[in-house]
Every structure is written in structure tokens, then in C-alpha cells.
Design a protein around this motif. Structure first.
Motif, PDB file in Angstrom:
ATOM      1  N   SER A 163      79.645  54.232  23.736  1.00  0.00           N
ATOM      2  CA  SER A 163      79.544  52.782  23.885  1.00  0.00           C
ATOM      3  C   SER A 163      79.471  52.432  25.360  1.00  0.00           C
ATOM      4  O   SER A 163      79.923  53.197  26.218  1.00  0.00           O
ATOM      5  CB  SER A 163      80.743  52.078  23.239  1.00  0.00           C
ATOM      6  N   LYS A 165      78.676  48.664  28.112  1.00  0.00           N
ATOM      7  CA  LYS A 165      78.436  47.222  28.185  1.00  0.00           C
ATOM      8  C   LYS A 165      77.143  46.923  28.921  1.00  0.00           C
ATOM      9  O   LYS A 165      76.747  47.657  29.828  1.00  0.00           O
ATOM     10  CB  LYS A 165      79.613  46.528  28.866  1.00  0.00           C
ATOM     11  N   THR A 171      79.283  44.616  24.415  1.00  0.00           N
ATOM     12  CA  THR A 171      79.415  46.052  24.152  1.00  0.00           C
ATOM     13  C   THR A 171      78.371  46.547  23.156  1.00  0.00           C
ATOM     14  O   THR A 171      78.188  45.968  22.077  1.00  0.00           O
ATOM     15  CB  THR A 171      80.816  46.388  23.609  1.00  0.00           C
TER      16      THR A 171
END
Length: 319
Positions: A163, A165, A171
Motif C-alpha cells: 500500500s 499514498k 491510500t
């Protein structure tokens, strides 16, 4: 006069005692998240002493080992140090790392990942050896890769969920994506070849949707610099900030340029030294990967020459 002398002596003794107490390990009164931020900023590891109030060896470590000047010098220079009561604020931490022995010692990297675990009583000399061995282990594991050492993940490799941003702080999680993913690694907004390449991919969007695929750009630069990428390329694709180079490392595309190249980039490229999450100068190979719905690599374009990129036609053929 005599009273003044006595007061002065008491003051000196107090100062001396205080100075003596500061020669050992400086344990900071902060939580783990704050320690991670400091460790990242100061390029340190994290040391956590997990103790209990009833533990005899814990008290001996605190009295004899942690106060040693040489131990203090080693740990204060290389670690952010925490002392946590396992039965109070450390309950969750003790459970997470399955700690049943006291004292226990956690050595973590700046992301909170365990580097080494130890427990029991050590005298000052022994504990200095423990700390030095942790530093040696990390140093050997963190030896920078040169461009010719980086090979990239191969077709058939499954990629662990990741993951990151985007420039807006939203996100992106690969685990939540049900489409095929096309991941394009770029070096940054300062790279004209990267910008030109992103521009060349703009017309793919309608065809990607028809093929149940999503294109995502991976940049090592901070959000404010990603804004420049968006401005220069007018791209509508998601551009992620690969903080700490985690995605680049997962795909084995991360390398450190040679000293001559690094010096040239630093002197000629505005903001090069401050645009990424550290000042190591590391960069990703400008690779392109296609992941299927199960996050397995189905195709890749990997060329160490940053001037060469996967063509839009080849990407479409592989979907």
C-alpha cells in the motif's frame, strides 16, 4: 561564608551525579510510533527494553548495564531507546512479539520490523557485544545494490500486498484491487524521459478499462514533487509515493547510482537530495510490470537503461 561553600559543594555534587546518570542509555519517554519517526529521521534502529517491576534481572540491567558509559555511547548513537513495562503500556507489544521472558530486548528497524530478539541478564561488556552484532547484521543486509546487481522480480513471481499514498494522501492498497495492475516505475519529475513516457501512455486509458486493467505510476518522490509530475505530464493515472522505497524493494528494482552519477544528479538536479524519503540517492530502474488478478507477475519490461521504456503497444498485447 561556610553556608555558601556547602551549598556550592552540594550543587556541584548534584551536577556531577546528574552528569553521571546521563552517561548510560538515554531512554526516551515516547511511544513506538514516535520512535519510528525519530529513527527514520536520524537513520537509527530502535531498542526496546521490555521489563516488569518484579523482575530481578530487569532491575540489575537497569542498575549495572544500562548505566555503563560505553553501553550508553553505543546505544545513544545508533538506537532510539525505549523502556516499556510489559504489564502496563507494553501489554500489546508483549503479546505481539509473544514475550514470556524478562527482561526481553527488541531490536527493530525504523519501520518497526524485528531485526533481532534477545532476553536475560547481560553485563555491560556482553550487552555492548549484543548491540554491535545487531548493527553488523543490519549493515550487511543494507549494503547498497549497484545497477548491475538489480535483476527485478520475474514472471511467475507472486507479489505480496502493498500500500502507498498518492499526492492527496489517499491510500492505494493492492489487496483491494480486483483488476490487472500495470505498475510503471519512474525516477521522478526531474527526469525528462519519465515525463515523456507518462505522456505517451495517456491514450491507453479507454483500452485499459476494456481489458479490466489499471495503470499505476510508482514514484520515489514526496507528494509535493509528485504534484510536479502531474503538472508536467497532465496525467490522469494514480501516482503513488513509494515512501521508504518499499515497493521498489519488493520488485527488486532499487539501486544506488555510482558516486560520479550521484554527484552529478545532486549538483544539477534541483531538489534531488530532498525529494525522496532519505538522502541515500537510491532510484528505481524504470521498469514496467503487469500483475494478474492474483497479483502474480504475468509480464515485465526490465531494462537498466533509463532511456528505454516498455511501449504502449507491448503493454496492450500482454493484457
Amino acid at each position: 561564608m561556610f553556608k555558601t561553600i556547602v551549598l556550592s559543594l552540594c550543587l556541584l555534587i548534584g551536577i556531577s551525579a546528574n552528569a553521571q546518570s546521563k552517561k548510560g542509555i538515554n531512554f526516551q519517554s515516547i511511544d513506538l510510533e514516535a520512535a519510528k519517526q525519530i529513527a527514520k529521521k536520524e537513520n537509527k534502529l530502535i531498542f526496546i527494553d521490555i521489563y516488569t517491576t518484579w523482575c530481578g534481572p530487569c532491575k540489575l540491567m537497569q542498575k549495572n548495564t544500562f548505566t555503563d558509559p560505553k553501553v550508553g555511547e553505543l546505544f545513544n548513537k545508533n538506537f532510539v531507546n525505549l523502556a516499556i513495562d510489559a504489564e502496563k503500556e507494553g501489554v500489546a507489544l508483549a503479546k505481539e512479539f509473544k514475550i514470556v521472558n524478562f527482561p526481553s530486548f527488541l531490536f527493530l528497524d525504523a519501520t518497526g520490523k524485528l531485526v533481532q530478539y534477545d532476553f536475560g541478564y547481560y553485563d555491560a561488556e556482553q550487552f555492548s557485544t549484543v548491540g554491535s552484532s545487531v548493527l553488523s547484521k543490519v549493515s550487511s543486509n543494507m549494503a547498497p545494490k549497484t545497477l548491475d546487481m538489480v535483476k527485478g522480480k520475474m514472471v511467475g513471481d507472486k507479489i505480496a500486498d502493498f500500500s502507498a499514498k498518492d499526492h492527496l494522501g489517499k491510500t492505494f492498497s493492492s489487496a483491494k484491487e480486483k483488476e490487472k495492475l500495470i505498475l510503471v516505475f519512474i525516477r521522478g519529475q526531474w527526469c525528462p524521459y519519465c515525463n515523456k513516457y507518462i505522456e505517451s501512455l495517456q491514450n491507453l486509458a479507454p483500452e485499459l478499462k476494456a481489458k479490466n486493467a489499471r495503470l499505476v505510476i510508482i514514484s520515489p518522490e514526496k507528494p509535493e514533487f509528485i504534484e510536479k509530475t502531474l503538472s508536467k505530464t497532465k496525467t490522469g493515472y494514480t501516482v503513488l509515493y513509494d515512501e521508504g522505497y518499499k515497493i521498489a524493494e519488493a520488485f527488486d528494482v532499487l539501486y544506488t547510482p555510482d558516486s560520479k552519477t550521484l554527484a552529478a544528479y545532486t549538483s544539477k538536479v534541483e531538489g534531488f537530495a530532498t525529494s525522496r524519503s532519505d538522502n541515500s540517492g537510491r532510484l528505481p530502474v524504470s521498469a514496467t510490470y503487469i500483475l494478474d488478478e492474483n497479483k502474480v507477475i504475468s509480464w515485465r519490461y526490465f531494462n537498466p537503461d533509463y532511456k528505454e521504456r516498455a511501449s504502449a503497444e507491448d503493454i496492450l498485447k500482454q493484457l
